[in-house]
Scaffold this motif. Structure first.
Motif, PDB file in Angstrom:
ATOM      1  N   GLU A  75       0.811  -1.212   0.000  1.00 47.67           N
ATOM      2  CA  GLU A  75       0.000   0.000   0.000  1.00 47.67           C
ATOM      3  C   GLU A  75       0.850   1.271   0.000  1.00 47.67           C
ATOM      4  O   GLU A  75       0.494   2.250  -0.652  1.00 47.67           O
ATOM      5  CB  GLU A  75      -0.904   0.019   1.241  1.00 47.67           C
ATOM      6  N   GLU A  76       1.955   1.247   0.740  1.00 48.22           N
ATOM      7  CA  GLU A  76       2.666   2.488   1.030  1.00 48.22           C
ATOM      8  C   GLU A  76       3.974   2.682   0.266  1.00 48.22           C
ATOM      9  O   GLU A  76       4.564   3.758   0.333  1.00 48.22           O
ATOM     10  CB  GLU A  76       2.945   2.565   2.533  1.00 48.22           C
ATOM     11  N   THR A  77       4.437   1.643  -0.434  1.00 47.94           N
ATOM     12  CA  THR A  77       5.706   1.765  -1.151  1.00 47.94           C
ATOM     13  C   THR A  77       5.558   1.266  -2.587  1.00 47.94           C
ATOM     14  O   THR A  77       4.546   0.651  -2.950  1.00 47.94           O
ATOM     15  CB  THR A  77       6.823   0.937  -0.470  1.00 47.94           C
ATOM     16  N   ASP A  78       6.590   1.522  -3.390  1.00 45.09           N
ATOM     17  CA  ASP A  78       6.658   1.024  -4.762  1.00 45.09           C
ATOM     18  C   ASP A  78       7.674  -0.105  -4.889  1.00 45.09           C
ATOM     19  O   ASP A  78       8.145  -0.410  -5.988  1.00 45.09           O
ATOM     20  CB  ASP A  78       7.028   2.159  -5.720  1.00 45.09           C
ATOM     21  N   LEU A  79       8.006  -0.737  -3.782  1.00 40.88           N
ATOM     22  CA  LEU A  79       8.978  -1.818  -3.810  1.00 40.88           C
ATOM     23  C   LEU A  79       8.506  -2.950  -4.725  1.00 40.88           C
ATOM     24  O   LEU A  79       7.319  -3.294  -4.722  1.00 40.88           O
ATOM     25  CB  LEU A  79       9.195  -2.384  -2.404  1.00 40.88           C
TER      26      LEU A  79
END
Length: 340
Positions: A270-274
């Motif tokens: 949800e919070e990163t583009d990893l």
């Protein structure tokens, strides 16, 4: 069949979706009529009222009856009951009719005994109340909708879209349902269930004898954790630790660790583009394959589908969620007209 406190979106869903279903010859496949126990103005959850002219006597002719939610379903409940007018209306439904609820409309079906012994769902915030008040119902809080023996239930408000498309697909096949979905600008199928919408932040547990070990584990989810090491953090044998852990957490240490890793993966998606492989490593699953397997087992979706839902983009290295082939359903007579 609507009631005071009607959720307007749910009324719109039913009319819009069934109203768009047409045959190859552009013939409407359903006739949709709205009724209420006492015809007249029906209060809604918005600043408008809906004038309903049909009484519930028309239910005797319906092939499908849909019960949307009411804001009154959210009031505190001490015992399941049905107002006399509502009980009389439900009693007038044909025995061979299909009946469905949207969101907390399931409380109406449950109170009428229509869900006894059946698997059913409702909004995840109300699932515990439904199970408590109706222990004879097999409540599943994770799915978008259920369908058992002609009795159907949908989860939250928008799950009514999934339910209506399912009924249209069951009646007239995927072609019709897909056209309705396309016209409504919604996917023909949503991946997974409502479990993915329930917030479960990664937080430290309450104080207990195994709390220090759990707090330590939350700080080291990116690495393998054996049961022996886990128990050692609580200065216990593995046997004592497992017993205490189950008593305090309601699940085994392995089940708890897996759940925390899934929650950590959700947070990162949800919070990163990893990329998915790095999310898998950070959550302690090791490989992207392992992450996909565990996420699908817990939520019914792939990492890309989950990220697409909450971030609007597919995960790097994963195929996009769009374009998945819809499951086929047996088509009925494409020119048949079925009232709802």
């Amino acid at each position: 069949m609507v009631r005071d406190g009607l959720l307007t979106m749910e009324l719109g869903i039913v009319h819009r979706l069934f109203g768009q279903a047409v045959s190859a010859a552009d013939v409407p496949l359903y006739e949709v009529l709205t009724c209420t126990p006492e015809p007249g103005d029906v209060r809604t959850d918005a600043d408008v009222t809906v004038r309903v002219t049909h009484g519930t006597d028309i239910l005797a002719e319906a092939d499908t009856v849909i019960v949307p939610a009411s804001d009154e379903d959210y009031t505190p409940r001490t015992a399941p009951h049905l107002p006399p007018a509502l009980a009389k209306a439900l009693a007038g439904i044909r025995p061979d009719a299909r009946i469905a609820s949207i969101c907390t409309g399931s409380f109406v079906l449950a109170a009428a005994g229509l869900l006894d012994g059946k698997r059913a769902t409702t909004h995840w915030r109300s699932a515990a109340d439904l199970q408590r008040l109706h222990p004879e119902v097999r409540v599943d809080p994770d799915v978008l909708y259920t369908d058992e023996d002609g009795v159907l239930t949908a989860a939250g408000v928008a799950s009514g879209i999934d339910l209506c498309l399912h009924m249209i697909r069951s009646d007239h096949g995927s072609r019709v349902a897909n056209e309705v979905a396309r016209g409504t600008v919604v996917p023909p199928h949503r991946d997974g269930g409502q479990a993915q919408y329930i917030p479960r932040p990664v937080t430290a547990p309450r104080q207990s004898s195994t709390e220090p070990a759990r707090t330590w584990a939350l700080e080291h989810l990116d690495r393998p954790i054996s049961l022996r090491e886990f128990a050692g953090r609580a200065a216990m044998s593995t046997r004592t630790f497992s017993r205490r852990f189950c008593e305090e957490a309601g699940q085994t240490p392995v089940q708890w660790l897996t759940r925390q890793r899934v929650d950590r993966a959700r947070q990162l998606l949800e919070e990163t583009d990893l990329p998915v492989d790095r999310v898998a490593a950070a959550a302690g699953f090791g490989t992207a394959v392992s992450l996909r397997q565990h996420l699908h087992a817990a939520l019914g979706v792939s990492p890309s589908a989950y990220r697409s839902t909450f971030r609007g983009a597919a995960a790097p290295g994963e195929p996009g969620a769009a374009g998945r082939v819809a499951r086929e359903a047996t088509a009925t007579d494409a020119d048949g007209r079925r009232p709802a």
